[in-house]
Design an enzyme around this catalytic site. Sequence first.
Site, PDB file in Angstrom:
ATOM      1  N   LYS A 262       0.849  -1.200   0.000  1.00  0.00           N
ATOM      2  CA  LYS A 262       0.000   0.000   0.000  1.00  0.00           C
ATOM      3  C   LYS A 262       0.882   1.248   0.000  1.00  0.00           C
ATOM      4  O   LYS A 262       2.089   1.172   0.219  1.00  0.00           O
ATOM      5  CB  LYS A 262      -0.927  -0.010   1.209  1.00  0.00           C
ATOM      6  CG  LYS A 262      -0.245   0.015   2.565  1.00  0.00           C
ATOM      7  CD  LYS A 262      -1.243  -0.369   3.655  1.00  0.00           C
ATOM      8  CE  LYS A 262      -0.584  -0.583   4.987  1.00  0.00           C
ATOM      9  NZ  LYS A 262      -0.574   0.549   5.882  1.00  0.00           N
TER      10      LYS A 262
ATOM     11  N   TYR B  51      16.149  30.364   7.620  1.00  0.00           N
ATOM     12  CA  TYR B  51      14.973  31.086   8.136  1.00  0.00           C
ATOM     13  C   TYR B  51      15.043  31.252   9.653  1.00  0.00           C
ATOM     14  O   TYR B  51      15.445  30.333  10.372  1.00  0.00           O
ATOM     15  CB  TYR B  51      13.696  30.318   7.808  1.00  0.00           C
ATOM     16  CG  TYR B  51      13.195  30.541   6.389  1.00  0.00           C
ATOM     17  CD1 TYR B  51      12.891  31.820   5.927  1.00  0.00           C
ATOM     18  CD2 TYR B  51      13.027  29.463   5.538  1.00  0.00           C
ATOM     19  CE1 TYR B  51      12.422  32.002   4.630  1.00  0.00           C
ATOM     20  CE2 TYR B  51      12.556  29.637   4.249  1.00  0.00           C
ATOM     21  CZ  TYR B  51      12.260  30.923   3.799  1.00  0.00           C
ATOM     22  OH  TYR B  51      11.808  31.114   2.532  1.00  0.00           O
TER      23      TYR B  51
HETATM   24  C1  LIG Z   1      -3.914  -4.697   8.304  1.00  0.00           C
HETATM   25  C2  LIG Z   1      -2.456  -4.507   8.039  1.00  0.00           C
HETATM   26  N1  LIG Z   1      -1.707  -5.590   7.775  1.00  0.00           N
HETATM   27  C3  LIG Z   1      -0.372  -5.470   7.535  1.00  0.00           C
HETATM   28  C4  LIG Z   1       0.256  -4.234   7.567  1.00  0.00           C
HETATM   29  C5  LIG Z   1       1.746  -4.144   7.337  1.00  0.00           C
HETATM   30  O1  LIG Z   1       2.377  -3.693   8.528  1.00  0.00           O
HETATM   31  P1  LIG Z   1       3.944  -3.507   8.597  1.00  0.00           P
HETATM   32  O2  LIG Z   1       4.291  -2.445   7.624  1.00  0.00           O
HETATM   33  O3  LIG Z   1       4.193  -3.075  10.003  1.00  0.00           O
HETATM   34  O4  LIG Z   1       4.561  -4.813   8.261  1.00  0.00           O
HETATM   35  C6  LIG Z   1      -0.505  -3.091   7.839  1.00  0.00           C
HETATM   36  C7  LIG Z   1       0.160  -1.781   7.885  1.00  0.00           C
HETATM   37  O5  LIG Z   1      -0.296  -0.793   8.345  1.00  0.00           O
HETATM   38  C8  LIG Z   1      -1.892  -3.230   8.083  1.00  0.00           C
HETATM   39  O6  LIG Z   1      -2.650  -2.170   8.341  1.00  0.00           O
END
Ligand SMILES: Cc1ncc(COP(=O)(O)O)c(C=O)c1O
Length: 372
Positions: free
Chosen positions: A41, A261
């Site tokens: 994601k 700044y």
């Molecule tokens: C439901 C879910 N599964 C897996 C993950 C992956 O987590 P990580 O990046 O800590 O491995 C996330 C990340 O936010 C998540 O929301």
Amino acid sequence: MASDLAERASAVLEIDLSGIAANWRLLAALVKPAGCAAVVKADAYGLGAPQVSAALAAAGCGLFFVATLDEGIALRDVVPASCEIAVLNGPLPGSTNEFVLHRLVPVLNEPGQIADWVEIAARRGRLSAILHVDTGMARLGLTMQEFERLAEGLSQQNAVRWRSLISHLACADQPAHPLNDLQRTRFASACRHFGGLPASLAASSGIFLGCGFHFDFVRPGAALYGINPQPGTPNPMRQVVRLKGRILQVREVDRGESVGYGAAHVMDHPGRLATVAIGYADGWLRSLSHRGSGWLGGKRLPLLGRVSMDLVVFDVSAAEPSLARPGGFIELLDDDYGVDSAAADAGTIGYEILTALGRRCRRVYCGVLNQC
Ligand SMILES: Cc1ncc(COP(=O)(O)O)c(C=O)c1O
């Protein structure tokens, strides 16, 4: 073409795809016989979902998690048709048809999403979905009460083909936290309502809590990208990014001169300063003001004054003058000063350092698909 663009880039983010694939293989081997998915994601945590997912698919990953429908649609054309793409946020009202059209598997988090999906599945034939039960995070997923009320009916209906039951750990990066065991116990009890359904609880840090947390498959994201899944202990993951920022100007300054700044830094010694073309608009966070570091020829260069939108200033007095020159680069992230180190300096987490890096940082890929 890509290298021409890199030549005129203000900042270059090198991404080692073979390192990401190696990290996935390491986790996959660690959790066997459980399976290993990949969380890609937020554009694979800012590193480029198409390139990263193609590399992971080539390494053998068959299940990808994204957050949104748009991310899922974009990924559908990238990974082989045999790969499953699951969308963690589930369908927004009115979007179920798009899930079907693009062969995306929704994660169903709340009763309304479930009702919508059951309804379309009843019309269109058996449709896959993942059920999310909240075991202690109060974020996404059916509450335990909702789950207990709905589970029997859901496990017996025929419209939806349940692919798996998932939950997410709130405190997996703190192994001694009592919520870890409580969530595992609650999740194990939820799994009994759906006998035989593949179950998944652990993301990156949860993998390192031990095999009792692995269930049938794990869902790492951060660890694939080199973030330490066990803060405070040696990082078992390979560093997969290098970030360098272009030097625009070098100047000599006297003791007493102010920098940037707010005149927020005043030189306490005469020195040489380099102005580098990266700033908070590129995700080089303003909280790194007075605290960040750059590196040149193995020398640490303190970041002076405030980070501005497009620029930061480093004290390059300690660096070899032939290296600290306009057009050259200062290293901002590398194997020694990685995302977790920058995060500690910025008062944040590695996840935010990576996902904040903006599009002006030219991505250059090495390993599986291209060479840096
Ligand atoms: C439901 C879910 N599964 C897996 C993950 C992956 O987590 P990580 O990046 O800590 O491995 C996330 C990340 O936010 C998540 O929301």
